[in-house]
Design an enzyme around this catalytic site. Structure first.
Site, PDB file in Angstrom:
ATOM      1  N   CYS A   1     -32.967 -52.218 -28.534  1.00  0.00           N
ATOM      2  CA  CYS A   1     -32.563 -50.987 -29.207  1.00  0.00           C
ATOM      3  C   CYS A   1     -32.058 -51.271 -30.614  1.00  0.00           C
ATOM      4  O   CYS A   1     -32.428 -50.577 -31.563  1.00  0.00           O
ATOM      5  CB  CYS A   1     -31.489 -50.279 -28.384  1.00  0.00           C
TER       6      CYS A   1
ATOM      7  N   GLY B   1     -20.425 -49.851 -35.829  1.00  0.00           N
ATOM      8  CA  GLY B   1     -19.145 -50.303 -35.298  1.00  0.00           C
ATOM      9  C   GLY B   1     -19.234 -51.587 -34.510  1.00  0.00           C
ATOM     10  O   GLY B   1     -18.359 -51.860 -33.684  1.00  0.00           O
TER      11      GLY B   1
ATOM     12  N   SER C   1     -17.094 -46.596 -33.847  1.00  0.00           N
ATOM     13  CA  SER C   1     -17.915 -46.049 -34.930  1.00  0.00           C
ATOM     14  C   SER C   1     -17.145 -45.018 -35.748  1.00  0.00           C
ATOM     15  O   SER C   1     -17.371 -44.884 -36.958  1.00  0.00           O
ATOM     16  CB  SER C   1     -19.206 -45.441 -34.372  1.00  0.00           C
TER      17      SER C   1
ATOM     18  N   ALA D   1     -23.688 -45.147 -38.459  1.00  0.00           N
ATOM     19  CA  ALA D   1     -24.101 -44.742 -37.118  1.00  0.00           C
ATOM     20  C   ALA D   1     -22.864 -44.354 -36.321  1.00  0.00           C
ATOM     21  O   ALA D   1     -21.963 -45.175 -36.140  1.00  0.00           O
ATOM     22  CB  ALA D   1     -24.842 -45.879 -36.431  1.00  0.00           C
ATOM     23  N   MET D   2     -22.817 -43.117 -35.835  1.00  0.00           N
ATOM     24  CA  MET D   2     -21.639 -42.607 -35.141  1.00  0.00           C
ATOM     25  C   MET D   2     -22.016 -42.179 -33.727  1.00  0.00           C
ATOM     26  O   MET D   2     -22.798 -41.251 -33.544  1.00  0.00           O
ATOM     27  CB  MET D   2     -21.025 -41.437 -35.914  1.00  0.00           C
ATOM     28  N   SER D   3     -21.440 -42.860 -32.748  1.00  0.00           N
ATOM     29  CA  SER D   3     -21.725 -42.554 -31.347  1.00  0.00           C
ATOM     30  C   SER D   3     -20.753 -41.543 -30.759  1.00  0.00           C
ATOM     31  O   SER D   3     -20.963 -41.053 -29.648  1.00  0.00           O
ATOM     32  CB  SER D   3     -21.660 -43.835 -30.519  1.00  0.00           C
ATOM     33  N   GLY D   4     -19.677 -41.268 -31.486  1.00  0.00           N
ATOM     34  CA  GLY D   4     -18.619 -40.434 -30.936  1.00  0.00           C
ATOM     35  C   GLY D   4     -17.525 -41.240 -30.269  1.00  0.00           C
ATOM     36  O   GLY D   4     -16.591 -40.679 -29.700  1.00  0.00           O
TER      37      GLY D   4
ATOM     38  N   CYS E   1     -26.625 -47.679 -21.562  1.00  0.00           N
ATOM     39  CA  CYS E   1     -26.371 -46.292 -21.954  1.00  0.00           C
ATOM     40  C   CYS E   1     -27.227 -45.302 -21.181  1.00  0.00           C
ATOM     41  O   CYS E   1     -26.777 -44.199 -20.874  1.00  0.00           O
ATOM     42  CB  CYS E   1     -26.564 -46.117 -23.460  1.00  0.00           C
TER      43      CYS E   1
END
Length: 383
Positions: free
Chosen positions: A107, A131, A17, A10-13, A206
């Site tokens: 979530c 992460g 992560s 999972a990559m949030s930027g 978020c």
């Protein structure tokens, strides 16, 4: 196929992560990146074009750049409908019920892991990784996957993961659990992640990047402000001491923004949505020693047999306190703390620890009401 296996990250930027993805690739995993778009202002009660943080175009592009530069595929999945149904609706409903919700736990449990595992299966990935600063391991003796605190206590996120069932933990990898945050930023620089290495940490909800949840509720629920305005502040004896803007816009333990001149500091001690009444009082009236939690998930044991000493936390970054916990039925935990706790808040998560391991958790439903004798025994139990 890598000998280590194929993992969906999972990559949030963000930096955490991004380092997770590259670190796993360096360790020999076959990495696939996935960015989840979970909200936008047009569907969550706000104004278009204001996305920031993990769901912004910039953040999704940052994740894509990391994947491209380090040679692994990257996908984006739209989860706005699911996120709206599970997280934003419950967030709104909880405040309208006089409780204070914790959307990150919802979530993680119902959106991120379900979505990650579904896409992992579609992409032939054995594992998923995030992460989060936490650890997971398999315990042969118990035949269970155990969740434990991250090494960096200041960043530990095990509190937000208590809802993950065994089948989710079995496929989860948390590489950052063995590191402290400064080490992660150093790794980001070493890996050449120039676009994310110095990104600041995010602490707000978020989907409310301005952290103004009353504004969010007013934007989302038509006519709410007019419907709930003009409620009363009362003392514990029922004496009316003022008017407030509406019960959904306050939380247990709140002191600022009450606009009451009573000659002493007072705090919100109770919220009654039925009468639009908020009780205020001195700090001493916030202290409670027992609670009941529902919708529980036990991690370390399949069930609790009798009273069990534990370390209980009642909110994120709570230092916690020694307690006794017992399970009167399949979906309920009762807890008695050794000493009174300040501002135990319905809607927040109770998380129990045994040493470094997460014993289990649940949603705080009721404050007080458990046996006083249990509180006395909790004071004598080992922490």
């Amino acid at each position: 196929m890598s000998k280590k296996g194929r993992v969906l990250v999972a990559m949030s930027g963000g930096v955490d992560s991004s380092v997770t993805a590259v670190l796993l690739k360096e360790r020999g995993y076959d990495v696939v990146g996935l960015t989840m778009k979970t909200w936008d202002y047009s569907t969550s009660g706000g104004r278009d074009g204001k996305e920031v943080g993990c769901c912004s175009i910039e953040s999704m592009n940052d994740a894509r750049v990391v994947a491209t530069e380090h040679g692994f595929p990257h996908f984006v999945v739209d989860l706005r409908e699911e996120f709206g149904d599970w997280v934003i609706e419950r967030f709104t409903d909880e405040y309208l019920s006089g409780r204070t919700p914790n959307p990150c736990v919802l979530c993680n449990t119902h959106i991120k892991w379900d979505a990650l595992l579904q896409r992992a299966d579609d992409l032939d990935c054995e594992y998923i990784a995030t992460g989060h600063y936490a650890n997971v391991r398999y315990d042969d003796e118990r035949d269970r996957y155990l969740l434990s605190r991250g090494l960096d206590r200041n960043k530990d996120q095990s509190y937000a993961l208590w809802g993950l069932p065994q089948e989710h933990l079995a496929r989860s990898i948390f590489p950052l659990g063995a590191y402290e945050k400064p080490e992660i930023r150093e790794m980001a620089a070493e890996f050449g992640l120039d676009n994310v290495a110095d990104k600041p940490d995010s602490y707000e909800i978020c989907f409310i990047p301005d952290n103004d949840y009353p504004r969010f509720l007013k934007d989302r629920v038509d006519g709410l402000e007019e419907e709930v305005s003009g409620g009363t502040f009362v003392l514990s004896d029922g004496t009316v001491v003022g008017e407030h803007d509406g019960y959904p816009f306050y939380t247990i333990g709140q002191r600022r923004g009450l606009d009451l001149a009573l000659g002493e500091r007072v705090y919100v001690t109770d919220i009654d949505p039925e009468t639009n009444t908020i009780t205020v009082g001195p700090k001493e009236e916030l202290m409670e020693q027992t609670l009941t939690a529902h919708e529980i998930n036990l991690v370390k044991y399949p069930e609790l047999d009798g009273e069990r000493p534990a370390w209980g936390t009642i909110r994120y970054n709570d230092d916690g306190a020694g307690c006794l916990a017992w399970q009167p039925d399949e979906d309920t935990l009762k807890v008695a703390f050794a000493e009174p706790k300040r501002a135990i808040t319905p809607g927040q998560s109770l998380v129990l620890y045994e040493d470094e391991d997460v014993l289990g958790g649940g949603w705080i439903h009721e404050v007080g009401g458990a046996e006083n004798e249990a509180a006395e025994r909790a004071a004598e139990a080992p922490a």
